[in-house]
Enzyme design. Structure first.
Site, PDB file in Angstrom:
ATOM      1  N   ASP A  11       0.856  -1.182   0.000  1.00 32.15           N
ATOM      2  CA  ASP A  11       0.000   0.000   0.000  1.00 32.15           C
ATOM      3  C   ASP A  11       0.892   1.233   0.000  1.00 32.15           C
ATOM      4  O   ASP A  11       1.807   1.349   0.824  1.00 32.15           O
ATOM      5  CB  ASP A  11      -0.894   0.017   1.243  1.00 32.15           C
ATOM      6  CG  ASP A  11      -1.955  -1.067   1.204  1.00 32.15           C
ATOM      7  OD1 ASP A  11      -2.286  -1.538   0.100  1.00 32.15           O
ATOM      8  OD2 ASP A  11      -2.453  -1.452   2.285  1.00 32.15           O
ATOM      9  N   ASP A 130     -13.299  -4.587  -2.349  1.00 32.52           N
ATOM     10  CA  ASP A 130     -13.235  -4.427  -0.900  1.00 32.52           C
ATOM     11  C   ASP A 130     -14.563  -4.898  -0.332  1.00 32.52           C
ATOM     12  O   ASP A 130     -15.608  -4.271  -0.557  1.00 32.52           O
ATOM     13  CB  ASP A 130     -12.988  -2.959  -0.520  1.00 32.52           C
ATOM     14  CG  ASP A 130     -11.591  -2.496  -0.908  1.00 32.52           C
ATOM     15  OD1 ASP A 130     -10.693  -3.360  -1.027  1.00 32.52           O
ATOM     16  OD2 ASP A 130     -11.391  -1.286  -1.085  1.00 32.52           O
TER      17      ASP A 130
END
Length: 258
Positions: A11, A130
């Site tokens: 990330d 997600d």
């Protein structure tokens, strides 16, 4: 034979690799290119990079790290975060990425999946989802997990494949960064519902979790971050554990004698 892929997830925020729990409590980890090279040399099969605030901040992904990573590694890597046009896909691929991961933009504009697949091939288009449990259902979240939608995870994955996505990454928000294991129930449901590879993401904290991700969740690839970033165990540890369980992984031939 098709091998199970081990995929470190990086990330990125403000040009640095970071990590959090359940998409919050973010801490700094390292430089993207430095960490990418380390993982490539350590046996990673692929890498995934997410610019985790690009969509929320309504800005384009920071392209600089893509070129830097491409110079350092010789394994495939995908890039996601704030990608909302075919032109942006083209720019990122030209800078060295092998795949484009789209999430929020695909929910808001599903035709982007088809446009990308037609232009670059389905193998280049990864639908990242997600997912979070809401009552008895799993719902799709967007904008870095900040915004709920009414989309059912399984139905959306099926639609994404119909539109041209060549791979699904399932990020389970309930387990993300918690080190308690992948959501194998949802993984297995998803894998049985689509015809493309499914990558497990969110929750790996022990070596047995990787085994469960394949044997129970039926995942084609296993994505993890914290356990690799913080040295809990290595990619080699994961691959040896999987090989002992008769799960095919990419290793040196002699390493299969365990």
């Amino acid at each position: 034979m098709i091998t199970t892929r081990i995929i470190p997830c990086l990330d990125v925020r403000d040009g640095r690799v970071v990590k959090g729990k359940q998409f919050e409590n973010i801490i700094d980890v390292d430089d993207p290119a430095v960490l990418a090279k380390k993982y490539a040399l350590s046996g990673a099969d692929e890498l995934v990079f997410y610019d985790i605030t690009a969509t929320h901040e309504r800005r384009e992904i920071a392209f600089g790290f893509v070129e830097a990573v491409a110079r350092e590694i010789n394994i495939p890597f995908s890039v996601g975060g704030g990608i909302d046009s075919v032109e942006m896909m083209r720019m990122i691929l030209r800078k060295g990425a092998d795949k484009i991961s789209i999430n929020s933009a695909a929910v808001k504009n599903p035709t982007l999946i088809t446009e990308g697949a037609e232009r670059f091939g389905s193998q280049c288009i990864v639908l990242s989802i997600d997912a979070k449990r809401v009552g008895d259902a799993y719902k799709v979240f967007i904008n870095g997990g900040r915004v709920a939608t009414d989309l059912d995870v399984i139905s959306w994955a099926q639609e994404g494949v119909r539109l041209g996505a060549g791979e699904i990454v399932l990020n389970t928000m309930d387990t993300d960064g918690m080190l308690g294991g992948y959501d194998t129930r949802l993984l297995a449901l998803l894998k049985a519902s689509v015809t493309v590879p499914v990558i497990a993401s969110g929750g790996a904290g022990e070596l047995t979790h990787f085994v469960d991700g394949v044997k129970i969740g039926k995942a084609d690839g296993l994505l993890a971050a914290s356990v690799f970033h913080f040295g809990t165990f290595s990619i080699d540890d994961v691959k040896r554990t999987l090989a002992k369980e008769k799960i095919l992984v990419r290793m040196e031939v002699e390493d299969y004698d365990i």
